[in-house]
Enzyme design. Structure first.
Site, PDB file in Angstrom:
ATOM      1  N   THR A 197       0.862  -1.184   0.000  1.00 43.03           N
ATOM      2  CA  THR A 197       0.000   0.000   0.000  1.00 43.03           C
ATOM      3  C   THR A 197       0.900   1.236   0.000  1.00 43.03           C
ATOM      4  OG1 THR A 197      -1.760  -1.229   1.058  1.00 43.03           O
ATOM      5  CG2 THR A 197      -1.944   1.141   1.208  1.00 43.03           C
ATOM      6  N   ASN A 212      -3.907  -3.727  -1.907  1.00 38.82           N
ATOM      7  CA  ASN A 212      -3.982  -4.590  -0.728  1.00 38.82           C
ATOM      8  C   ASN A 212      -2.666  -5.312  -0.469  1.00 38.82           C
ATOM      9  OD1 ASN A 212      -5.178  -5.465   1.596  1.00 38.82           O
ATOM     10  ND2 ASN A 212      -6.052  -7.288   0.666  1.00 38.82           N
ATOM     11  N   GLU A 216      -8.330  -6.811  -3.049  1.00 40.78           N
ATOM     12  CA  GLU A 216      -9.068  -6.054  -2.030  1.00 40.78           C
ATOM     13  C   GLU A 216     -10.321  -6.797  -1.561  1.00 40.78           C
ATOM     14  OE1 GLU A 216      -7.309  -3.191  -0.372  1.00 40.78           O
ATOM     15  OE2 GLU A 216      -7.201  -2.628  -2.471  1.00 40.78           O
ATOM     16  N   ASP A 237     -10.564  -7.710   2.002  1.00 38.55           N
ATOM     17  CA  ASP A 237     -10.935  -6.758   3.058  1.00 38.55           C
ATOM     18  C   ASP A 237     -12.403  -6.907   3.472  1.00 38.55           C
ATOM     19  OD1 ASP A 237      -8.481  -5.655   3.510  1.00 38.55           O
ATOM     20  OD2 ASP A 237      -8.784  -3.865   2.302  1.00 38.55           O
ATOM     21  N   SER A 293      -8.999   0.419   6.224  1.00 37.90           N
ATOM     22  CA  SER A 293      -8.417   1.137   7.364  1.00 37.90           C
ATOM     23  C   SER A 293      -7.635   2.362   6.903  1.00 37.90           C
ATOM     24  CB  SER A 293      -7.454   0.224   8.136  1.00 37.90           C
ATOM     25  OG  SER A 293      -8.126  -0.914   8.595  1.00 37.90           O
ATOM     26  N   GLY A 341      -0.216   0.082   6.086  1.00 37.27           N
ATOM     27  CA  GLY A 341       0.034  -0.745   7.264  1.00 37.27           C
ATOM     28  C   GLY A 341      -1.154  -1.571   7.716  1.00 37.27           C
TER      29      GLY A 341
HETATM   30  O1  DON Z   1      -7.812  -0.880   2.763  1.00 35.48           O
HETATM   31  C1  DON Z   1      -7.158  -1.407   3.667  1.00 35.48           C
HETATM   32  O2  DON Z   1      -7.326  -1.172   4.833  1.00 35.48           O
HETATM   33  C2  DON Z   1      -6.064  -2.388   3.281  1.00 35.48           C
HETATM   34  N1  DON Z   1      -6.334  -2.954   1.993  1.00 35.48           N
HETATM   35  C3  DON Z   1      -4.754  -1.671   3.326  1.00 35.48           C
HETATM   36  C4  DON Z   1      -3.620  -2.625   3.130  1.00 35.48           C
HETATM   37  C5  DON Z   1      -2.322  -2.123   3.630  1.00 35.48           C
HETATM   38  O3  DON Z   1      -2.188  -1.053   4.150  1.00 35.48           O
HETATM   39  C6  DON Z   1      -1.207  -3.066   3.460  1.00 35.48           C
HETATM   40  N2  DON Z   1      -0.058  -2.643   4.116  1.00 35.48           N
HETATM   41  N3  DON Z   1       0.836  -2.192   4.320  1.00 35.48           N
END
Ligand code: DON
Length: 568
Positions: free
Chosen positions: A376, A396, A415, A418, A448, A467
């Site tokens: 991300t 993701n 994604e 999620d 998130s 993160g």
């Molecule tokens: O949308 C989200 O919350 C996750 N898909 C974000 C993924 C993420 O931050 C991966 N990491 N470092």
């Protein structure tokens, strides 16, 4: 001897006064109305792309398009045209604020139980690897939307740096390879992904050039035809064809139906600071404001370190419980956002915190430890007029679904993971969800990602980070540091800790807690887990309203670059 030191002191005082005058003169030159511009992003080539567009007369929104597109090329592990994200915008002329929601949507053929086997169990990997894991991308539509509605330059110009980078290539660095190694087997499973992002089907050598002519052509189609360049015509057909051949369920209708939504950001206040953050389908703003509302009832600055850390952990625990229970796509479920971000709700949660004892998390839905979060991406931009952008973008997991429809150069997201595939079963970040985040056709999975502005009369901070589930607690710690006078450098460097309600455990980076603090927290009943790797990749800017000056910093954990530019 005495006169020597007196002379030296006089000389030094003279030099000091001279430099003071120079600083004032310089401040005069940079002007108060025309402030400094700044960009902090997770890749030096993306920061350079944004600076190029600012220098060409673009505003922060044009630069955001350029940085997003450049990141899509040079950080294939983090975000891209095959993914989505949230762009938080502030327009200086009329103080208008909005969140451009370019989050992916579930395909129209998606079903609630699509990742379960005949026995009702979640099939491991199905929502993470391959085309069935991919939701309909939102980033291309969002870039067109931002350029048309808020930008000053044509998309053809703002996409130029990214097209160049895709055509001429960029060099693999050790950071890229760390993420390749994490996803190597899944990448090798798709011939096109392996051809584009590996070298001879193996981890590339550092310095190897990743050239992406197909992605350059897709970006060009977007530059020339706008959203139809991606969601209709040749590219759309190749995307659908590739996905279906690989066993996925996309249709052309999925692409034509995709729409960006502008949403009112979630706001809150903390110690005189105004918080502006991501709205659902991100949980970021709601969880952040809930935690800050809880904490505003404690004199954090006056507490001893153990008590202070204890109440912050307890605030995290309670707000993440709300997340699991209540949050999802606002277009599908009525979300109690006003109630959750209200002070009365926080007061109730605050009252349940015991000063000397950790509250066991036992009774609420199960949540497991998240995986390492290094993919991300986030960037922050400020232009000389005071327009600003905080954007967190994602495909993701590192390298998304590790699936690239042939001919498009577009690496697809995963994604769909999620969503809550089954109530109570954790996703790859250990997050569980309820009905509000179940799968439905056209629905956006809960996120998130928390691009955030924090402001008062003195200035504004622009920040965010990747993160996974830990994003929101990273932003919380940064806001608390900012409230106590922290700089962008200290915000991004801060050692981190995290609690997400369940499992009932505090995760922390090496250096976040010393032995005394570990002992004091354990004595209160907290279970602690030190992490073997640091996490997050925060990008922060601070704009001082009085001087017009900007400062910026990129997380030392990543390879990002922040730059401040005098005036446009
Ligand atoms: O949308 C989200 O919350 C996750 N898909 C974000 C993924 C993420 O931050 C991966 N990491 N470092």
């Amino acid at each position: 001897m005495f006169t020597e030191s007196l002379k030296r002191r006089r000389l030094l005082t003279g030099a000091f006064l001279l430099s003071l005058i120079l600083v004032f003169l310089l401040a005069g030159c940079t002007g108060r109305t025309q402030g400094q511009a700044a960009i902090a992003s997770s890749h030096p080539l993306a920061t350079a792309a944004g600076m190029e567009i600012l220098a060409a007369g673009g505003n922060a929104f044009d630069a955001a398009v350029a940085v997003s597109a450049a990141l899509a090329v040079v950080e294939p592990y983090g975000s891209g045209l095959g993914g989505g994200g949230f762009w938080l915008l502030h327009r200086a002329a009329d103080a208008f604020e909005t969140m451009v929601d370019g989050r992916e949507r579930a395909p129209l053929a998606a079903t609630r139980d699509m990742y379960l086997d005949a026995g009702g169990e979640v099939v491991s990997g199905l929502s993470i690897n391959g085309p069935l894991a991919a939701a309909i991308p939102g980033e291309p539509a969002a870039l067109v939307h931002i350029a048309e509605r808020y930008g000053r330059l044509p998309l053809k110009r703002t996409l130029e740096p990214a097209i160049r980078l895709a055509r001429h290539g960029f060099e693999v660095d050790p950071y890229y390879n760390r993420l390749v190694n994490f996803r190597l087997a899944a990448m090798q499973a798709d011939t096109e992904t392996a051809r584009l992002f590996l070298q001879d089907n193996a981890t590339p050598t550092v310095g190897h050039r990743i050239v992406q002519p197909e992605l350059a052509a897709t970006l060009e189609a977007l530059a020339v035809h706008g959203r139809d360049g991606f969601y209709a015509g040749r590219v759309a057909e190749q995307l659908v064809d590739g996905v279906r051949r690989g066993g996925g369920i996309w249709t052309l209708e999925d692409l034509t139906q995709y729409a960006v939504v502008e949403r009112e950001p979630v706001t809150g206040t903390y110690q005189g600071l105004r918080m502006v953050s991501a709205a659902p389908p991100s949980s970021g703003g709601v969880v952040l404001v809930t935690m800050l509302n809880i904490l505003s009832g404690f004199p954090l600055q006056d507490l001893d370190e153990a008590t202070r850390t204890h109440v912050i952990i307890e605030a995290m625990r309670r707000a993440y419980r709300d997340r699991a229970e209540f949050l999802g796509d606002p277009d599908f479920t009525d979300l109690p956002v006003a109630r959750l971000t209200g002070t009365a709700h926080a007061a109730g949660l605050r009252e349940s915190i015991q000063p000397e004892r950790a509250t066991p998390s036992g009774a609420l839905p199960d949540m497991k430890l998240p995986a390492e979060g290094r993919d991300t991406t986030h960037f922050s931009i400020l232009d000389s007029e005071g327009n600003r952008v905080a954007a967190t973008l994602s495909i993701n997991y590192p390298f998304g679904a590790c699936f690239t429809p042939p001919g498009t150069g577009v690496l697809l997201n995963d994604e769909m993971d999620d969503f809550s595939a089954k109530p109570g079963v954790p996703n790859v970040y250990g997050l569980v969800g309820a009905e509000a985040n179940s799968i439905a056709p056209g629905k956006r999975p809960l996120s998130s990602m928390s691009p955030t502005f924090v402001e008062n009369r003195d200035g504004v901070a622009i920040l965010g980070t990747p993160g996974g589930s830990r994003i929101i607690t990273m932003v919380l710690l940064a806001v608390l540091d900012h409230a106590e006078g922290g700089t962008p450098q200290s915000l991004v460097s801060l050692p981190r800790f995290h609690h997400q309600y369940l499992p009932d455990m505090v995760q922390y980076e090496v250096g976040a807690f010393d032995d005394d603090l570990v002992g004091a927290l354990q004595a209160r009943g907290h279970v602690l887990k030190v992490l073997d790797a640091p996490y997050g990749n925060m990008q922060a800017i601070y704009h001082d309203r009085k001087t017009g000056r900007a400062s910026a910093a990129s997380d030392p954990r990543g390879i990002g670059l922040s730059e401040v530019r005098p005036v446009n």
